[in-house]
Design a protein around this motif. Structure first.
Motif, PDB file in Angstrom:
ATOM      1  N   GLU A   1      -5.818  17.259  12.347  1.00  0.00           N
ATOM      2  CA  GLU A   1      -4.952  18.440  12.333  1.00  0.00           C
ATOM      3  C   GLU A   1      -5.532  19.618  13.115  1.00  0.00           C
ATOM      4  O   GLU A   1      -4.800  20.528  13.488  1.00  0.00           O
ATOM      5  CB  GLU A   1      -4.640  18.863  10.901  1.00  0.00           C
ATOM      6  CG  GLU A   1      -5.851  19.302  10.113  1.00  0.00           C
ATOM      7  CD  GLU A   1      -5.560  19.575   8.658  1.00  0.00           C
ATOM      8  OE1 GLU A   1      -6.298  20.380   8.073  1.00  0.00           O
ATOM      9  OE2 GLU A   1      -4.613  18.996   8.107  1.00  0.00           O
ATOM     10  N   GLY A   2      -6.812  19.604  13.404  1.00  0.00           N
ATOM     11  CA  GLY A   2      -7.417  20.647  14.222  1.00  0.00           C
ATOM     12  C   GLY A   2      -7.302  20.382  15.714  1.00  0.00           C
ATOM     13  O   GLY A   2      -7.613  21.253  16.529  1.00  0.00           O
ATOM     14  N   CYS A   3      -6.862  19.186  16.080  1.00  0.00           N
ATOM     15  CA  CYS A   3      -6.777  18.820  17.502  1.00  0.00           C
ATOM     16  C   CYS A   3      -5.356  18.702  18.022  1.00  0.00           C
ATOM     17  O   CYS A   3      -5.101  19.039  19.180  1.00  0.00           O
ATOM     18  CB  CYS A   3      -7.523  17.513  17.746  1.00  0.00           C
ATOM     19  SG  CYS A   3      -9.306  17.671  17.527  1.00  0.00           S
ATOM     20  N   SER A   4      -4.435  18.196  17.202  1.00  0.00           N
ATOM     21  CA  SER A   4      -3.068  18.009  17.695  1.00  0.00           C
ATOM     22  C   SER A   4      -2.074  18.054  16.546  1.00  0.00           C
ATOM     23  O   SER A   4      -2.427  17.941  15.375  1.00  0.00           O
ATOM     24  CB  SER A   4      -2.943  16.671  18.429  1.00  0.00           C
ATOM     25  OG  SER A   4      -3.038  15.589  17.544  1.00  0.00           O
ATOM     26  N   VAL A   5      -0.828  18.216  16.937  1.00  0.00           N
ATOM     27  CA  VAL A   5       0.283  18.184  15.989  1.00  0.00           C
ATOM     28  C   VAL A   5       1.344  17.260  16.580  1.00  0.00           C
ATOM     29  O   VAL A   5       1.499  17.193  17.804  1.00  0.00           O
ATOM     30  CB  VAL A   5       0.852  19.600  15.726  1.00  0.00           C
ATOM     31  CG1 VAL A   5       1.414  20.214  16.991  1.00  0.00           C
ATOM     32  CG2 VAL A   5       1.905  19.582  14.633  1.00  0.00           C
ATOM     33  N   PHE A   6       2.025  16.522  15.689  1.00  0.00           N
ATOM     34  CA  PHE A   6       3.130  15.678  16.137  1.00  0.00           C
ATOM     35  C   PHE A   6       4.399  16.183  15.481  1.00  0.00           C
ATOM     36  O   PHE A   6       4.515  16.214  14.255  1.00  0.00           O
ATOM     37  CB  PHE A   6       2.905  14.204  15.771  1.00  0.00           C
ATOM     38  CG  PHE A   6       4.012  13.328  16.287  1.00  0.00           C
ATOM     39  CD1 PHE A   6       3.978  12.855  17.582  1.00  0.00           C
ATOM     40  CD2 PHE A   6       5.102  13.016  15.498  1.00  0.00           C
ATOM     41  CE1 PHE A   6       5.012  12.076  18.088  1.00  0.00           C
ATOM     42  CE2 PHE A   6       6.137  12.239  15.985  1.00  0.00           C
ATOM     43  CZ  PHE A   6       6.089  11.758  17.284  1.00  0.00           C
TER      44      PHE A   6
ATOM     45  N   ARG B   1       3.615  14.688  20.638  1.00  0.00           N
ATOM     46  CA  ARG B   1       2.262  15.159  20.320  1.00  0.00           C
ATOM     47  C   ARG B   1       1.892  16.304  21.262  1.00  0.00           C
ATOM     48  O   ARG B   1       2.107  16.226  22.471  1.00  0.00           O
ATOM     49  CB  ARG B   1       1.236  14.035  20.445  1.00  0.00           C
ATOM     50  CG  ARG B   1      -0.169  14.498  20.045  1.00  0.00           C
ATOM     51  CD  ARG B   1      -1.067  13.364  19.673  1.00  0.00           C
ATOM     52  NE  ARG B   1      -0.457  12.464  18.706  1.00  0.00           N
ATOM     53  CZ  ARG B   1      -0.389  12.701  17.385  1.00  0.00           C
ATOM     54  NH1 ARG B   1      -0.871  13.794  16.871  1.00  0.00           N
ATOM     55  NH2 ARG B   1       0.178  11.805  16.593  1.00  0.00           N
ATOM     56  N   VAL B   2       1.338  17.380  20.695  1.00  0.00           N
ATOM     57  CA  VAL B   2       0.892  18.527  21.477  1.00  0.00           C
ATOM     58  C   VAL B   2      -0.500  18.897  20.989  1.00  0.00           C
ATOM     59  O   VAL B   2      -0.741  18.992  19.785  1.00  0.00           O
ATOM     60  CB  VAL B   2       1.845  19.732  21.334  1.00  0.00           C
ATOM     61  CG1 VAL B   2       1.380  20.895  22.188  1.00  0.00           C
ATOM     62  CG2 VAL B   2       3.268  19.354  21.697  1.00  0.00           C
ATOM     63  N   CYS B   3      -1.426  19.115  21.938  1.00  0.00           N
ATOM     64  CA  CYS B   3      -2.787  19.501  21.565  1.00  0.00           C
ATOM     65  C   CYS B   3      -2.840  20.975  21.185  1.00  0.00           C
ATOM     66  O   CYS B   3      -1.921  21.737  21.486  1.00  0.00           O
ATOM     67  CB  CYS B   3      -3.777  19.193  22.696  1.00  0.00           C
ATOM     68  SG  CYS B   3      -3.717  20.322  24.099  1.00  0.00           S
ATOM     69  N   ARG B   4      -3.908  21.387  20.525  1.00  0.00           N
ATOM     70  CA  ARG B   4      -4.017  22.767  20.059  1.00  0.00           C
ATOM     71  C   ARG B   4      -4.093  23.766  21.213  1.00  0.00           C
ATOM     72  O   ARG B   4      -3.775  24.933  21.034  1.00  0.00           O
ATOM     73  CB  ARG B   4      -5.214  22.930  19.126  1.00  0.00           C
ATOM     74  CG  ARG B   4      -6.542  22.914  19.829  1.00  0.00           C
ATOM     75  CD  ARG B   4      -7.666  23.360  18.900  1.00  0.00           C
ATOM     76  NE  ARG B   4      -8.898  23.387  19.647  1.00  0.00           N
ATOM     77  CZ  ARG B   4      -9.984  22.737  19.312  1.00  0.00           C
ATOM     78  NH1 ARG B   4      -9.999  22.016  18.218  1.00  0.00           N
ATOM     79  NH2 ARG B   4     -11.055  22.814  20.064  1.00  0.00           N
ATOM     80  N   LEU B   5      -4.495  23.327  22.398  1.00  0.00           N
ATOM     81  CA  LEU B   5      -4.560  24.237  23.542  1.00  0.00           C
ATOM     82  C   LEU B   5      -3.176  24.503  24.125  1.00  0.00           C
ATOM     83  O   LEU B   5      -2.940  25.561  24.707  1.00  0.00           O
ATOM     84  CB  LEU B   5      -5.483  23.667  24.623  1.00  0.00           C
ATOM     85  CG  LEU B   5      -6.926  23.406  24.206  1.00  0.00           C
ATOM     86  CD1 LEU B   5      -7.705  22.785  25.352  1.00  0.00           C
ATOM     87  CD2 LEU B   5      -7.595  24.673  23.713  1.00  0.00           C
ATOM     88  N   CYS B   6      -2.281  23.550  23.993  1.00  0.00           N
ATOM     89  CA  CYS B   6      -0.948  23.669  24.581  1.00  0.00           C
ATOM     90  C   CYS B   6       0.133  24.095  23.591  1.00  0.00           C
ATOM     91  O   CYS B   6       1.227  24.481  24.010  1.00  0.00           O
ATOM     92  CB  CYS B   6      -0.531  22.332  25.202  1.00  0.00           C
ATOM     93  SG  CYS B   6      -1.548  21.808  26.596  1.00  0.00           S
ATOM     94  N   VAL B   7      -0.144  24.020  22.304  1.00  0.00           N
ATOM     95  CA  VAL B   7       0.898  24.283  21.313  1.00  0.00           C
ATOM     96  C   VAL B   7       1.347  25.745  21.366  1.00  0.00           C
ATOM     97  O   VAL B   7       0.541  26.653  21.518  1.00  0.00           O
ATOM     98  CB  VAL B   7       0.435  23.884  19.883  1.00  0.00           C
ATOM     99  CG1 VAL B   7      -0.599  24.851  19.333  1.00  0.00           C
ATOM    100  CG2 VAL B   7       1.614  23.770  18.945  1.00  0.00           C
ATOM    101  N   ASN B   8       2.645  25.934  21.276  1.00  0.00           N
ATOM    102  CA  ASN B   8       3.245  27.262  21.210  1.00  0.00           C
ATOM    103  C   ASN B   8       3.940  27.362  19.856  1.00  0.00           C
ATOM    104  O   ASN B   8       5.041  26.832  19.691  1.00  0.00           O
ATOM    105  CB  ASN B   8       4.246  27.470  22.348  1.00  0.00           C
ATOM    106  CG  ASN B   8       4.949  28.809  22.255  1.00  0.00           C
ATOM    107  OD1 ASN B   8       4.655  29.625  21.385  1.00  0.00           O
ATOM    108  ND2 ASN B   8       5.880  29.032  23.151  1.00  0.00           N
ATOM    109  N   PRO B   9       3.307  28.042  18.880  1.00  0.00           N
ATOM    110  CA  PRO B   9       3.885  28.095  17.529  1.00  0.00           C
ATOM    111  C   PRO B   9       5.321  28.609  17.477  1.00  0.00           C
ATOM    112  O   PRO B   9       6.082  28.224  16.599  1.00  0.00           O
ATOM    113  CB  PRO B   9       2.940  29.032  16.779  1.00  0.00           C
ATOM    114  CG  PRO B   9       1.643  28.899  17.504  1.00  0.00           C
ATOM    115  CD  PRO B   9       2.021  28.727  18.944  1.00  0.00           C
TER     116      PRO B   9
END
Length: 123
Positions: free
Chosen positions: A87-92, A96-104
């Protein structure tokens, strides 16, 4: 369904049967040999799929406990880098989106607080 042959997924390479294929998370450096990249491992029940996501998987050493495979991670749908399912690296959420690319802001309000925490954990 597409499958890929790779030695190290953080550095594209061709696979040979004598070389181990190694999954390496681009964020936390978790690494593990993998058996299959794709939607449905060949040793899994035909009705089983990892949704529409292509994942890096290994055989479950305890298949009597549930499914025959274990998902290690996938590729970020934005940057295409391999990321683990931690959960600290990606969300599905559909993809799947990594934590660097995720836009909440592009996720439902219920998920935003968790995604904000993930973004802040970047180091």
């Amino acid at each position: 369904m597409q499958t890929e042959n790779m030695n190290h997924v953080d550095g594209e390479g061709s696979s040979s049967s004598s070389r181990e294929r190694l999954f390496v998370c681009s964020l936390c450096a978790f690494s593990c040999p993998f058996d299959h990249f794709g939607q449905t491992p060949p040793y899994e029940h035909p009705k089983f799929r990892f949704l529409e996501e292509e994942v890096f998987s290994i055989r479950n050493p305890f298949p009597e406990e549930g499914c025959a495979s274990i998902c290690l991670g996938g590729k970020c749908s934005k940057c295409r880098k391999p990321v683990c399912v931690d959960e600290g690296c990606s969300v599905f959420y559909g993809v799947r989106v990594c934590r660097l690319c995720v836009n909440p802001l592009s996720y439902p309000s219920q998920m935003r607080a968790e995604l904000e925490k993930m973004k802040k954990s970047q180091t």
